[in-house]
Design a protein around this motif. Structure first.
Motif, PDB file in Angstrom:
ATOM      1  N   ASP A 133      23.273  27.194   0.182  1.00 11.53           N
ATOM      2  CA  ASP A 133      22.875  28.552  -0.496  1.00 11.53           C
ATOM      3  C   ASP A 133      23.996  28.796  -1.481  1.00 11.53           C
ATOM      4  OD1 ASP A 133      24.509  28.603   1.785  1.00 11.53           O
ATOM      5  OD2 ASP A 133      24.075  30.902   1.728  1.00 11.53           O
ATOM      6  N   LYS A 163      23.677  28.851  -5.706  1.00 13.11           N
ATOM      7  CA  LYS A 163      23.989  30.128  -6.438  1.00 13.11           C
ATOM      8  C   LYS A 163      24.980  29.874  -7.191  1.00 13.11           C
ATOM      9  CE  LYS A 163      22.145  32.777  -2.649  1.00 13.11           C
ATOM     10  NZ  LYS A 163      22.398  33.860  -1.556  1.00 13.11           N
ATOM     11  N   GLU A 198      24.293  31.119 -11.188  1.00 14.18           N
ATOM     12  CA  GLU A 198      24.956  32.229 -11.587  1.00 14.18           C
ATOM     13  C   GLU A 198      26.279  32.129 -12.205  1.00 14.18           C
ATOM     14  OE1 GLU A 198      25.303  34.254  -7.913  1.00 14.18           O
ATOM     15  OE2 GLU A 198      23.089  34.467  -7.598  1.00 14.18           O
ATOM     16  N   HIS A 256      16.072  31.520  -7.500  1.00 13.59           N
ATOM     17  CA  HIS A 256      15.930  32.809  -6.864  1.00 13.59           C
ATOM     18  C   HIS A 256      14.834  32.698  -5.583  1.00 13.59           C
ATOM     19  CE1 HIS A 256      11.771  32.882  -8.728  1.00 13.59           C
ATOM     20  NE2 HIS A 256      12.351  32.485  -9.660  1.00 13.59           N
TER      21      HIS A 256
END
Length: 371
Positions: free
Chosen positions: A156, A160, A164, A273
């Motif tokens: 995770d 991300k 991001e 997402h």
């Protein structure tokens, strides 16, 4: 090392148990012979006290140690979540560096004993290279300390950061290796140990710089988290299959519920997402997951371009009717799995580069189980 919160209350509970034992057995009015009913209760009490403070630590097939928390040197926290913390620690006697997950426990002594017995089964999974190795566990002052192989990050945090911070996408060849490792681990648990994971999600898939991809958090850890979830308002469990959250469903569930969770996980990691919009309540989840259509991955999704083999694999995992959803034996025959397993990919190089970027940006490497 900071003491976990709630220790004073737990110590009072232990003191009260000792006081009640004295009252039950009598502090005056005659003694008890070796053949009386006194001795079994005393032995059980001592056993429970021992369970809370000592354990077996197996750091290799031939090296097993009796250990307590005092045998571990804390090297600092590496993760934190709703149910506890993960610390990097070293076992002084064997010089083994490990990750120690400390989960707040709501189980009683009888359940503690059962959980530690279950751990003996879980430790047999050390034969599988796609499963994080478990070294041992103990209960200490209301916490369960679970000692396991130290990995570098969780999936995770990994995905991300890529989406991001780097504004990049995970290549499908890496997604393929993640898929192969996870399905291999899940199939091993089911076929060799008769275990259903029940909590497949990105934070339970770990990676390291050597290119290893491993599944974690089943068995004792999952049971502890479930025990806490039953005592608090846990809210939504986002990766659960429709059949697990349907309030009108009477029958149980099997590994195909984990197959659904795998599909949700892969779709999230592939697109960057979570496939459902944010739920404000468990009723929103019931409405969308149980009553609505399942998520579907498309060849072009959120700027990604996926092969039809990958799209078909993910969507097959997300078949809403569980009787039509395949089990692991079928998944392992899927074209995407077969291709990914045979494909030569330098996973170590890719993961190492991302981890170096994470370190340079001060990114957190781990999370813990969330409700």
């Amino acid at each position: 090392m900071a003491e976990p919160q709630g220790n004073s209350s737990n110590q009072m509970n232990q003191a009260e148990k000792r006081r009640q034992l004295k009252l039950s057995f009598g502090s005056s009015g005659g003694g008890y012979g070796s053949g009386s009913s006194y001795q079994p209760f005393v032995e059980k009490f001592r056993m429970c006290q021992s369970i809370q403070s000592t354990g077996k630590l197996q750091v290799s097939p031939t090296l097993v140690y009796d250990f307590t928390s005092d045998d571990l040197q804390d090297l600092g926290e590496i993760g934190r979540g709703a149910f506890g913390t993960v610390n990097k620690m070293v076992h002084r006697t064997s010089n083994t560096v490990m990750a120690v997950k400390r989960i707040r426990s709501t189980v009683d002594e009888k359940e503690q004993k059962q959980l530690l017995m279950d751990l003996e089964v879980v430790m047999k999974s050390n034969e599988c290279p796609c499963i994080v190795q478990f070294y041992g566990a103990l209960f200490k002052e209301g916490d369960c300390w679970i000692c396991m192989e130290l990995m570098d990050t969780s999936l995770d945090k990994f995905y991300k950061f890529i989406y991001e911070k780097l504004n990049q996408r995970i290549p499908e060849c890496i997604l393929g290796k993640i898929t192969v490792a996870t399905v291999t681990a899940l199939n091993y648990l089911k076929e060799k140990l008769a275990i259903i994971h029940r909590d497949v999600k990105p934070s339970n898939i770990l990676l390291d710089k050597r290119g290893n991809i491993k599944l974690c958090d089943f068995g004792i850890s999952g049971q502890l988290v479930d025990s806490i979830a039953r005592t608090r308002d846990a809210g939504c469990r986002p990766y659960m299959a429709p059949e697990r959250i349907d309030p009108h469903r009477a029958r149980g569930y099997d590994v195909r519920s984990d197959v659904w969770s795998l599909g949700i996980t892969l779709m999230e990691v592939a697109t960057g997402h979570f496939p459902y919009p944010k739920w404000n309540s468990v009723f929103d989840q019931l409405n969308q997951v149980v009553q609505g259509d399942p998520p579907r991955l498309s060849p072009n999704d959120n700027g990604n371009h996926f092969t039809m083999e990958f799209v078909n694999f993910v969507n097959t995992c997300l078949i809403k009717e569980e009787t039509q959803r395949p089990k692991y034996s079928k998944l392992l025959e899927h074209e995407f799995i077969v291709r990914s397993d045979q494909e030569s990919v330098d996973v170590a190089h890719y993961v190492s580069n991302i981890l170096d970027s994470m370190a340079n940006n001060g990114a957190t490497m781990f999370t813990m189980n969330q409700p």
